[in-house]
Design a protein around this motif. Structure first.
Motif, short mmCIF file in Angstrom:
data_model
loop_
_atom_site.label_atom_id
_atom_site.label_comp_id
_atom_site.label_asym_id
_atom_site.label_seq_id
_atom_site.Cartn_x
_atom_site.Cartn_y
_atom_site.Cartn_z
N LEU A 127 12.72 -190.20 -44.71
CA LEU A 127 13.48 -189.77 -43.63
C LEU A 127 12.56 -189.05 -42.51
CD1 LEU A 127 16.53 -187.86 -45.58
CD2 LEU A 127 16.50 -189.89 -44.50
N TYR A 128 11.66 -188.34 -42.89
CA TYR A 128 10.79 -187.97 -41.88
C TYR A 128 10.06 -189.07 -41.11
CZ TYR A 128 10.66 -183.15 -42.74
OH TYR A 128 10.80 -181.52 -43.01
N GLY A 129 9.77 -190.11 -41.88
CA GLY A 129 9.15 -191.32 -41.40
C GLY A 129 9.98 -191.99 -40.36
N ARG A 179 2.19 -177.33 -30.78
CA ARG A 179 2.82 -178.57 -30.48
C ARG A 179 3.92 -178.54 -29.60
NH1 ARG A 179 1.00 -182.08 -34.41
NH2 ARG A 179 2.29 -183.92 -33.90
N MET A 180 4.66 -177.41 -29.68
CA MET A 180 5.79 -177.45 -28.57
C MET A 180 5.23 -177.18 -27.19
SD MET A 180 8.57 -175.42 -30.69
CE MET A 180 9.99 -175.27 -29.12
N LEU A 228 3.36 -181.94 -44.82
CA LEU A 228 3.91 -181.21 -45.79
C LEU A 228 4.52 -181.93 -46.97
CD1 LEU A 228 5.10 -178.07 -43.72
CD2 LEU A 228 3.06 -178.06 -45.26
N THR A 229 5.25 -182.63 -46.60
CA THR A 229 6.10 -183.58 -47.75
C THR A 229 5.08 -184.30 -48.64
OG1 THR A 229 8.04 -183.66 -46.21
CG2 THR A 229 8.04 -184.93 -48.27
N PHE A 230 4.00 -184.87 -47.71
CA PHE A 230 3.15 -185.49 -48.36
C PHE A 230 2.24 -184.86 -49.58
CE2 PHE A 230 -1.32 -187.16 -48.66
CZ PHE A 230 -1.05 -188.35 -49.31
N ALA A 280 8.43 -182.65 -36.63
CA ALA A 280 8.63 -183.79 -37.72
C ALA A 280 7.14 -184.12 -38.37
CB ALA A 280 9.09 -184.86 -36.98
N PRO A 281 6.17 -184.48 -37.33
CA PRO A 281 5.09 -184.77 -38.07
C PRO A 281 4.56 -183.80 -38.99
CG PRO A 281 4.84 -185.14 -35.73
CD PRO A 281 6.01 -184.35 -35.87
#
Lengths: 235, 82, 249
Positions: free
Chosen positions: C138-140, C223-224, C103-105, C97-98
């Motif tokens: 949505l991500y936020g 990250r996982m 990437l969206t930003f 998610a982060p």
């Protein structure tokens, strides 16, 4: 207030009726909670002429959008109460334990929420519509879109309310989760009024809003029920 | 080469600031994300390495503004499924 | 097949696989992305309409593309979380998610910067920009909800429900924003038509898309691993990791 344990023999429809009637009864004992979203609705609408412009031409153009945004925000404001009291006094756990499917009971609660907040907003809209200089036809269409749209707001909002139940700063979080999901309803709600103002036929728009309502009615209660179970297992 | 000189490459016929600003933000954010994730993984690895008695059971977070979240993750330590 | 599925759900097994995959993902990703970007920046011909500002496409399109597919991947993982309660799926959602948010930003920022020379303004309420903005929200929301719930299992299921509700809404949001856009905006602003792009332009674009995908794979694995270590730090296999490798640093 506890609900009477519903018998296994009680049908789902009767159970829904019982939940609905109980929510109405509880709400009318705390009338201030009923008035708050309405007051908020009127205040937000008042802010626009004061903050932007009291020009009749501006208000006529932006009025439908202002009323829709204000209605959306007041529904959002009232969502925090949807499950909160029942969660605090344990009624919600009783509800989950009923033999009837939880999503139906959640649907009944959501319908009660709409009757207590969405419907009064629709009834108040003509008055505010006149105050922002909308013409009669636009007001009628606006009321119709709100009549179809506010149940969708309640249904989607119930998912957010169930997800954020019992969390710190649940109110802000609820807004963050739910506002993006409200955008389609807002777009088509105000779009319908804009189309009507231009003299275009609005049947298709209303049908789309109706489709949103049907979709939300069929899917949202399942999501809300699943979210409620998660939130209850959390506490 | 689509450009005559290095100067022309930097200028991009007047569009340089836009192009380089975009690429700059992209590289900086990706680098922060990648290096940050890498360092956090190593920090967590380090904290796992310490003997069980002195080990703090909450995960170290590199950035201070998420400190409450780190404190909250105390309860997230779970027993393995295998 | 079911045994494989079960194995896939084991954090220990994944930790090992990820450790072996990650160097490849990182090296190949950096190579592809580097080649695509250098090619795109310095060697691809300039666009006859937009001039050199179109070179932003080589980061704008990959990040936008990935931002959307990461959400779809998260939705698939959310189904797995809800149906099979597989821990790894939840770990993936939390880890991805982060990255999706960043990437969206990036795609929004580069889109805005691209808009200035192309449309003459930093921001227009273009359908694509607006739906990316909503994707950012949505991500936020997903990240905020995950951070707000302390209990790990509840957080996993709540986030999964939210992601699924979001993914049902994405087509509706996209459609309504497109529709809204045609109502409010004359459709004069269009990005370059993609099919008419010559090979010297789309090959580097494809390379950078692949490169960014591989880098996302690396980031997700990393990250996982972090999340798995936090959750399983008291278990035997995590402690064994250090003894097998010689114990001391």
């Amino acid at each position: 207030m506890m609900i009477k344990p519903l018998d296994q023999a009680v049908g789902s429809i009767d159970a829904m009726k019982a939940v609905f009637a109980r929510d109405m009864k509880v709400a009318f004992r705390q009338r201030q909670d009923l008035l708050n979203p309405l007051l908020f609705f009127m205040m937000v609408v008042t802010l626009f002429p004061l903050g932007v412009s009291p020009e009749i031409s501006f208000l006529q153009e932006a009025g439908a959008g202002i009323l829709w945004v204000a209605a959306l925000l007041s529904v959002l404001l009232s969502l925090d109460h949807l499950f909160r009291h029942d969660f605090d006094d344990g009624t919600l756990e009783q509800l989950v334990l009923q033999p009837q499917p939880l999503f139906l009971l959640v649907l009944a609660k959501t319908m009660a929420h709409w009757v207590l907040t969405g419907l009064p907003l629709v009834l108040l809209t003509p008055v505010l519509g006149v105050m922002v200089h909308l013409d009669g036809n636009s007001i009628a269409i606006l009321c119709l879109t709100l009549l179809i749209g506010t149940p969708v707001l309640s249904l989607i909002g119930a998912i957010g309310a169930a997800l954020t139940l019992g969390l710190r700063s649940a109110g802000v979080l609820l807004s963050l989760l739910i506002i993006p999901l409200y955008i389609p309803v807002l777009i088509f709600g105000t779009g319908t009024v804009a189309a009507a103002a231009e003299g275009a036929p609005v049947g298709a728009y209303l049908a789309l809003l109706g489709a949103f309502l049907v979709l939300a009615l069929t899917l949202a209660p399942f999501a809300s029920a699943a979210a409620l179970k998660v939130s209850l297992s959390n506490s | 080469m689509a450009f005559d000189s290095f100067g022309a490459f930097l200028a991009m016929e007047g569009h340089g600031p836009y192009v380089w600003a975009s690429y700059g933000v992209f590289f900086v954010l990706m680098a922060v994300l990648m290096v940050g994730s890498y360092r956090r993984r190593n920090a967590v690895l380090q904290s796992c390495r310490q003997p069980a008695g002195s080990r703090s059971s909450r995960a170290p977070e590199p950035d201070s503004d998420t400190a409450p979240a780190a404190a909250a993750s105390f309860t997230r330590v779970d027993v393995s499924q295998d | 097949m079911w045994q494989f599925f079960h194995k896939l759900g084991s954090p220990k097994w994944f930790y090992g696989i990820a450790a072996r995959l990650m160097p490849w993902l990182l090296v190949l990703g950096l190579l592809c992305l580097g080649a695509g970007l250098v090619w795109g920046l310095a060697f691809a011909p300039k666009d006859y309409l937009q001039g050199n500002s179109y070179r932003i496409i080589f980061i704008h399109v990959p990040s936008a593309f990935l931002a959307q597919s990461v959400y779809i991947m998260m939705a698939s993982a959310a189904v797995v979380t809800l149906v099979w309660r597989m821990k790894l799926a939840d770990v993936f959602v939390k880890a991805a998610a982060p990255v999706g948010l960043v990437l969206t930003f990036i795609s929004l920022f580069t889109g805005a910067v691209w808009g200035k020379p192309t449309w003459g303004t930093w921001w227009i309420w273009d359908a694509r920009l607006t739906s990316m903005l909503i994707l950012l929200f949505l991500y936020g929301g997903v990240i905020a909800l995950d951070r707000a719930i302390n209990d790990e299992k509840s957080a996993a299921r709540a986030v999964a429900i939210l992601v699924l509700v979001g993914v049902v809404n994405i087509p509706i949001i996209k459609y309504s924003v497109d529709w809204w856009n045609t109502l409010h905006q004359p459709a004069t602003f269009k990005l370059t038509e993609k099919p008419s792009m010559p090979a010297e332009m789309w090959v580097p674009l494809l390379l950078s898309v692949i490169g960014l995908y591989l880098l996302f794979g690396w980031l997700a694995c990393l990250r996982m691993q972090t999340e798995i270590l936090i959750r399983e730090q008291r278990t035997r296999w995590v402690q064994d990791l250090f003894h097998v490798n010689g114990g001391a640093r």
